[in-house]
Scaffold this active site. Sequence first.
Site, PDB file in Angstrom:
ATOM      1  N   ARG A 139     -69.882 -43.110   2.983  1.00 22.73           N
ATOM      2  CA  ARG A 139     -70.736 -44.050   2.966  1.00 22.73           C
ATOM      3  C   ARG A 139     -70.528 -45.431   3.271  1.00 22.73           C
ATOM      4  O   ARG A 139     -69.241 -45.906   2.929  1.00 22.73           O
ATOM      5  CB  ARG A 139     -71.386 -43.983   1.462  1.00 22.73           C
ATOM      6  CG  ARG A 139     -72.140 -42.678   0.962  1.00 22.73           C
ATOM      7  CD  ARG A 139     -73.636 -42.806   1.647  1.00 22.73           C
ATOM      8  NE  ARG A 139     -74.369 -41.490   1.241  1.00 22.73           N
ATOM      9  CZ  ARG A 139     -74.525 -40.263   2.026  1.00 22.73           C
ATOM     10  NH1 ARG A 139     -73.930 -40.144   3.105  1.00 22.73           N
ATOM     11  NH2 ARG A 139     -75.307 -39.280   1.600  1.00 22.73           N
ATOM     12  N   ASP A 182     -69.200 -43.973  10.803  1.00 21.94           N
ATOM     13  CA  ASP A 182     -70.292 -42.954  11.113  1.00 21.94           C
ATOM     14  C   ASP A 182     -71.315 -43.609  10.092  1.00 21.94           C
ATOM     15  O   ASP A 182     -72.445 -43.228  10.162  1.00 21.94           O
ATOM     16  CB  ASP A 182     -70.153 -41.504  11.000  1.00 21.94           C
ATOM     17  CG  ASP A 182     -71.195 -40.730  11.254  1.00 21.94           C
ATOM     18  OD1 ASP A 182     -71.690 -40.673  12.253  1.00 21.94           O
ATOM     19  OD2 ASP A 182     -71.705 -39.882  10.397  1.00 21.94           O
ATOM     20  N   HIS A 230     -74.571 -42.100  11.922  1.00 26.70           N
ATOM     21  CA  HIS A 230     -74.836 -41.092  10.600  1.00 26.70           C
ATOM     22  C   HIS A 230     -74.907 -39.671  11.364  1.00 26.70           C
ATOM     23  O   HIS A 230     -75.954 -39.064  10.844  1.00 26.70           O
ATOM     24  CB  HIS A 230     -75.793 -41.561   9.747  1.00 26.70           C
ATOM     25  CG  HIS A 230     -75.386 -41.147   8.515  1.00 26.70           C
ATOM     26  ND1 HIS A 230     -75.720 -41.786   7.103  1.00 26.70           N
ATOM     27  CD2 HIS A 230     -75.061 -39.789   7.907  1.00 26.70           C
ATOM     28  CE1 HIS A 230     -75.299 -41.126   6.284  1.00 26.70           C
ATOM     29  NE2 HIS A 230     -75.262 -39.801   6.588  1.00 26.70           N
ATOM     30  N   GLU A 276     -76.983 -49.721   6.914  1.00 28.88           N
ATOM     31  CA  GLU A 276     -77.439 -48.695   8.136  1.00 28.88           C
ATOM     32  C   GLU A 276     -79.115 -48.386   8.064  1.00 28.88           C
ATOM     33  O   GLU A 276     -79.809 -47.929   9.135  1.00 28.88           O
ATOM     34  CB  GLU A 276     -76.587 -47.239   8.208  1.00 28.88           C
ATOM     35  CG  GLU A 276     -76.898 -46.485   6.868  1.00 28.88           C
ATOM     36  CD  GLU A 276     -76.246 -45.302   7.181  1.00 28.88           C
ATOM     37  OE1 GLU A 276     -74.978 -45.307   7.163  1.00 28.88           O
ATOM     38  OE2 GLU A 276     -76.898 -44.088   6.949  1.00 28.88           O
TER      39      GLU A 276
HETATM   40  P1  NAD Z   1     -67.635 -33.942  -2.947  1.00 30.38           P
HETATM   41  O1  NAD Z   1     -68.238 -34.313  -4.374  1.00 30.38           O
HETATM   42  O2  NAD Z   1     -67.139 -32.388  -2.561  1.00 30.38           O
HETATM   43  O3  NAD Z   1     -66.361 -34.616  -2.933  1.00 30.38           O
HETATM   44  C1  NAD Z   1     -65.935 -35.845  -3.436  1.00 30.38           C
HETATM   45  C2  NAD Z   1     -64.404 -36.035  -3.761  1.00 30.38           C
HETATM   46  O4  NAD Z   1     -64.393 -37.542  -4.289  1.00 30.38           O
HETATM   47  C3  NAD Z   1     -64.533 -35.371  -5.265  1.00 30.38           C
HETATM   48  O5  NAD Z   1     -63.081 -34.453  -5.057  1.00 30.38           O
HETATM   49  C4  NAD Z   1     -64.419 -36.437  -6.062  1.00 30.38           C
HETATM   50  O6  NAD Z   1     -63.322 -36.103  -7.273  1.00 30.38           O
HETATM   51  C5  NAD Z   1     -63.737 -37.418  -5.501  1.00 30.38           C
HETATM   52  N1  NAD Z   1     -63.947 -38.784  -6.111  1.00 30.38           N
HETATM   53  C6  NAD Z   1     -65.099 -39.201  -6.806  1.00 30.38           C
HETATM   54  N2  NAD Z   1     -64.983 -40.510  -7.232  1.00 30.38           N
HETATM   55  C7  NAD Z   1     -63.675 -40.846  -6.682  1.00 30.38           C
HETATM   56  C8  NAD Z   1     -63.006 -42.187  -6.829  1.00 30.38           C
HETATM   57  N3  NAD Z   1     -63.368 -43.214  -7.385  1.00 30.38           N
HETATM   58  N4  NAD Z   1     -61.553 -42.249  -5.896  1.00 30.38           N
HETATM   59  C9  NAD Z   1     -61.461 -41.261  -5.169  1.00 30.38           C
HETATM   60  N5  NAD Z   1     -62.062 -40.000  -5.239  1.00 30.38           N
HETATM   61  C10 NAD Z   1     -63.215 -39.817  -5.944  1.00 30.38           C
HETATM   62  O7  NAD Z   1     -68.210 -34.566  -1.638  1.00 30.38           O
HETATM   63  P2  NAD Z   1     -68.383 -34.023  -0.195  1.00 30.38           P
HETATM   64  O8  NAD Z   1     -69.209 -32.873   0.019  1.00 30.38           O
HETATM   65  O9  NAD Z   1     -66.769 -33.998   0.277  1.00 30.38           O
HETATM   66  O10 NAD Z   1     -68.927 -35.503   0.460  1.00 30.38           O
HETATM   67  C11 NAD Z   1     -68.014 -36.640   0.434  1.00 30.38           C
HETATM   68  C12 NAD Z   1     -68.947 -37.740   0.638  1.00 30.38           C
HETATM   69  O11 NAD Z   1     -69.130 -37.497   2.207  1.00 30.38           O
HETATM   70  C13 NAD Z   1     -70.385 -37.709  -0.118  1.00 30.38           C
HETATM   71  O12 NAD Z   1     -70.170 -38.623  -1.097  1.00 30.38           O
HETATM   72  C14 NAD Z   1     -71.190 -38.405   1.195  1.00 30.38           C
HETATM   73  O13 NAD Z   1     -71.391 -39.526   0.753  1.00 30.38           O
HETATM   74  C15 NAD Z   1     -70.508 -38.326   2.551  1.00 30.38           C
HETATM   75  N6  NAD Z   1     -71.198 -37.642   3.624  1.00 30.38           N
HETATM   76  C16 NAD Z   1     -71.713 -37.863   4.606  1.00 30.38           C
HETATM   77  C17 NAD Z   1     -72.278 -37.421   5.672  1.00 30.38           C
HETATM   78  C18 NAD Z   1     -72.467 -37.850   6.999  1.00 30.38           C
HETATM   79  O14 NAD Z   1     -73.035 -37.246   7.697  1.00 30.38           O
HETATM   80  N7  NAD Z   1     -71.773 -38.822   7.333  1.00 30.38           N
HETATM   81  C19 NAD Z   1     -72.771 -35.993   5.293  1.00 30.38           C
HETATM   82  C20 NAD Z   1     -72.395 -35.441   4.092  1.00 30.38           C
HETATM   83  C21 NAD Z   1     -71.658 -36.195   3.349  1.00 30.38           C
END
Ligand code: NAD
Length: 355
Positions: A235, A259, A296, A264
């Site tokens: 994000r 990305d 994105h 954005e």
């Molecule tokens: P997820 O919930 O499976 O994993 C997130 C991880 O971050 C978890 O292991 C959690 O414990 C950890 N976390 C939470 N707070 C934290 C902190 N303060 N410090 C360190 N780690 C922390 O989520 P995911 O499916 O792996 O997705 C991750 C991120 O990717 C999402 O939050 C979303 O914003 C982003 N995303 C982007 C796209 C894109 O197209 N660019 C698509 C999907 C998701």
Amino acid sequence: MNVIVYSAKPYDRLYLEEANQKAGHNLLFVEATLSEETAGLAKGRDAACIFVNDRADRAVLTSLYEGGTRFIALRCAGFNNVDLPAVKDLGMCVVRVPAYSPHAVAEHTVALMQTLNRKIHRAYNRIREGNFALQGLLGFDLHGKTVGVIGTGRIGAIVARILRAGYGCEVLAYDVQPQAELEKMGVRYASLDEVISRCDVLTLHCPLTPETHHLINADTIHAMKPGVMIVNTSRGGLVDTAAVIEALKDGRIGSLAIDVYEEEADLFFEDLSGTVIRDDVFARLTTLPNVLITGHQAYFTEEALRNIADTTIGNLTEYEKNHRCVNAVHCDRMRRRDGSRGCAGKEVCPCEPDK
Ligand code: NAD
């Protein structure tokens, strides 16, 4: 269910209509993003289906509620654009698509990393112009480099595996909930300070929360290895863009691939090629040769679109039948003002109104 689908692009429509064939929800597709100005379009609709740059703040949610909408179906995993305390106060329900294709985002992350490292984006243009010079295209072996993965959930874990098993990187990870499986394959968890200061490449995969907002800022940049590469497919708000630009200008950050971008919402997903970009910070980023930006699109694969559509339609059907949904964003994911998380059984969770 009567559903309004905001930010609906032709590809969203295609996959949602296909997934809805059996379920038969009444879907109204609008191109507009959800905002105070467009919330009125949902009047009389049971559900509003929204995406990453739709804004569901308190004012917007109140307006939706007053129009009769009780259900918000996110077509994405992240829910930082939804005011969860307001959802709770209004007694609405928010559901999401927790995982549609973590592989799509992880693979795009590594593609960005290697494009930036080996300067494929620049080489592509050169070759088309008959310029076969290599000067300026020097990269480094990823093998043996130390890569920091911040957030090792679904996406971060796959990135860590690809880099460790595929490229032979040293992978240092930071997460509030470490995964034993990753440690078994040689990923080492460390403190955030150690990950920030020791890595040649940093890749961000944690959610945007008050704690992670501007995780990459002037102070943390100062602690990084000079010339570090930063990749952000999570994000935009994780990165203080102005601080990163300063560091790119003086070489403390060697390169940047993103990305996602904190502002954005005014740019991405639209064809603005005929207009003047008014965001000077973004415009500056686009002038730097060591910056690579995609809009994105990390999630944008056929598999992911199909999963998003199937899960979203499933969420609507489940909520319609049972007034609860397995993919509800539960209040135990909310941070309260006093710092505690969740209802801890003390009150009814608005995500499960019949409990
Ligand atoms: P997820 O919930 O499976 O994993 C997130 C991880 O971050 C978890 O292991 C959690 O414990 C950890 N976390 C939470 N707070 C934290 C902190 N303060 N410090 C360190 N780690 C922390 O989520 P995911 O499916 O792996 O997705 C991750 C991120 O990717 C999402 O939050 C979303 O914003 C982003 N995303 C982007 C796209 C894109 O197209 N660019 C698509 C999907 C998701």
